[in-house]
Enzyme design. Structure first.
Site, PDB file in Angstrom:
ATOM      1  N   ARG A 111      -1.257   1.731  26.775  1.00  0.00           N
ATOM      2  CA  ARG A 111      -2.200   1.666  25.337  1.00  0.00           C
ATOM      3  C   ARG A 111      -3.136  -0.006  25.351  1.00  0.00           C
ATOM      4  O   ARG A 111      -3.423   0.823  24.558  1.00  0.00           O
ATOM      5  CB  ARG A 111      -1.517   2.501  24.480  1.00  0.00           C
ATOM      6  N   ARG A 155       5.977  -9.762  26.930  1.00  0.00           N
ATOM      7  CA  ARG A 155       6.736 -10.174  26.918  1.00  0.00           C
ATOM      8  C   ARG A 155       7.193 -11.128  27.696  1.00  0.00           C
ATOM      9  O   ARG A 155       6.945 -11.155  29.134  1.00  0.00           O
ATOM     10  CB  ARG A 155       8.166  -8.792  27.303  1.00  0.00           C
ATOM     11  N   GLU A 169      12.554 -16.418  21.079  1.00  0.00           N
ATOM     12  CA  GLU A 169      11.903 -16.582  19.894  1.00  0.00           C
ATOM     13  C   GLU A 169      12.803 -16.811  18.754  1.00  0.00           C
ATOM     14  O   GLU A 169      13.665 -15.674  18.976  1.00  0.00           O
ATOM     15  CB  GLU A 169      10.836 -15.385  20.092  1.00  0.00           C
ATOM     16  N   HIS A 194       3.172 -15.221  19.174  1.00  0.00           N
ATOM     17  CA  HIS A 194       4.614 -14.106  19.512  1.00  0.00           C
ATOM     18  C   HIS A 194       3.040 -13.134  18.395  1.00  0.00           C
ATOM     19  O   HIS A 194       4.113 -12.766  17.528  1.00  0.00           O
ATOM     20  CB  HIS A 194       5.650 -13.085  18.916  1.00  0.00           C
TER      21      HIS A 194
END
Length: 329
Positions: free
Chosen positions: A154, A236, A265, A285
């Site tokens: 997607r 990722r 993170e 991010h």
């Protein structure tokens, strides 16, 4: 229901139109990041529904065992940070809309922004100008370059469209079913994974992090890239073998990287080796962090709370729990 929302760093959620869906519920929002089990157990002791923002906080058995009133965890996307087995054992429903059929334009836009920023060294040029220097080097255009899309889902499909609009030669590598979709959309597919990394001028990663994809980009893959090539990761960090990207960049193949994701993170260590490299463009991010994306994501998340409160839970990822779900206290 008593609802808690974790890790809303900028206190954004209460300003969304979607937040109105929680009217009538007792909502507490936490703006800091806490991972310590003792502190989390104390602040969530009376919570019945927990809202998570992606994978910012790990929700494991040692914490879940100390939350006897928790009945629902509501979030969106994948859930490697949640101990699903422990939730099922304890009667906690986990609802998460995986939105596999919904393009993430925010993530795709940031990906393309990072491509342009790295290829033209925009952050470096800005920093130099602010320091009183005029032009510090020569960048690269993207037109005519081979844009390698690793993972044609997607997000990858949207990025491929951006590349086509900019005059790139799009090359895809992915699972066989995804390669077939790419061919049907008119894009070239690499003969092999090895050829994909060797031929691409830009490689951008677009896969979910699951057991099968962890470390899927190896040291050998990176070593095959051109010395002028760019590696982009807005998916990722775990898709790349641990430590491999820093070593590859120091060795000169690829020549550049642009990353939005990290092994740890939130990353607050200014001495992290990836941040110290001059050939890296890095962002914290923010691929999905836009108001438009938040409205869509949290509309789903809050709908899951409303549905649960009405006795009709939706998007349940641990359906076995429904026979043992906790009753209201």
């Amino acid at each position: 229901m008593r609802v808690a929302i974790l890790d809303d760093y900028h206190d954004t959620l209460r300003t969304l139109d979607a937040f109105r869906k929680l009217a009538g519920h007792d909502v507490t929002i936490f703006n800091d990041h806490v991972q310590d089990v003792e502190r989390l157990a104390a602040r969530l002791a009376d919570v019945e529904a927990l809202v998570l923002i992606r994978e910012r906080t790990q929700i494991r058995a040692p914490l879940l065992d100390r939350l006897p009133k928790l009945r629902l965890i509501s979030q969106r996307s994948v859930y490697p940070h949640i101990d699903i087995d422990a939730c099922t054992r304890l009667g906690i429903v986990v609802s998460s809309n995986l939105h596999s059929d919904t393009p993430s334009y925010a993530a795709a836009e940031l990906t393309w922004g990072l491509v342009l920023a790295a290829m033209r060294a925009i952050p470096q040029q800005m920093n130099a100008l602010a320091a009183g220097k005029w032009q510090i080097g020569v960048g690269h255009t993207v037109r005519g370059k081979t844009l390698g899309i690793h993972g044609y889902g997607r997000i990858g499909a949207v990025v491929a469209g951006y590349g086509k609009a900019f005059g790139c030669n799009v090359l895809v590598w992915a699972r066989e079913a995804s390669r077939e979709r790419a061919r049907a959309d008119g894009y070239a597919v690499a003969e092999s994974k090895e050829a994909f990394f060797a031929e691409a001028d830009i490689v951008t990663l677009h896969m979910r992090l699951v057991a099968a994809t962890r470390g899927i980009v190896t040291r050998d893959d990176l070593a095959r890239m051109k010395a002028t090539a760019l590696l982009v990761n807005t998916s990722r960090a775990g898709l790349i073998a641990p430590g491999a990207l820093v070593d590859a960049l120091q060795s000169g193949r690829p020549g550049m990287a642009a990353v939005d994701v990290f092994e740890t993170e939130p990353l607050t260590d200014v001495h992290d080796p990836l941040l110290a490299l001059p050939n890296v463009v890095a962002t914290p991010h923010i691929g999905y962090v836009t108001r438009d994306e938040y409205e869509m994501q949290f509309g789903d998340i809050f709908d899951q709370i409303v549905a649960y409160a009405a006795g009709t839970p939706i998007n349940v990822v641990n359906p076995a729990v429904l026979d043992r779900a906790r009753d209201a206290n």
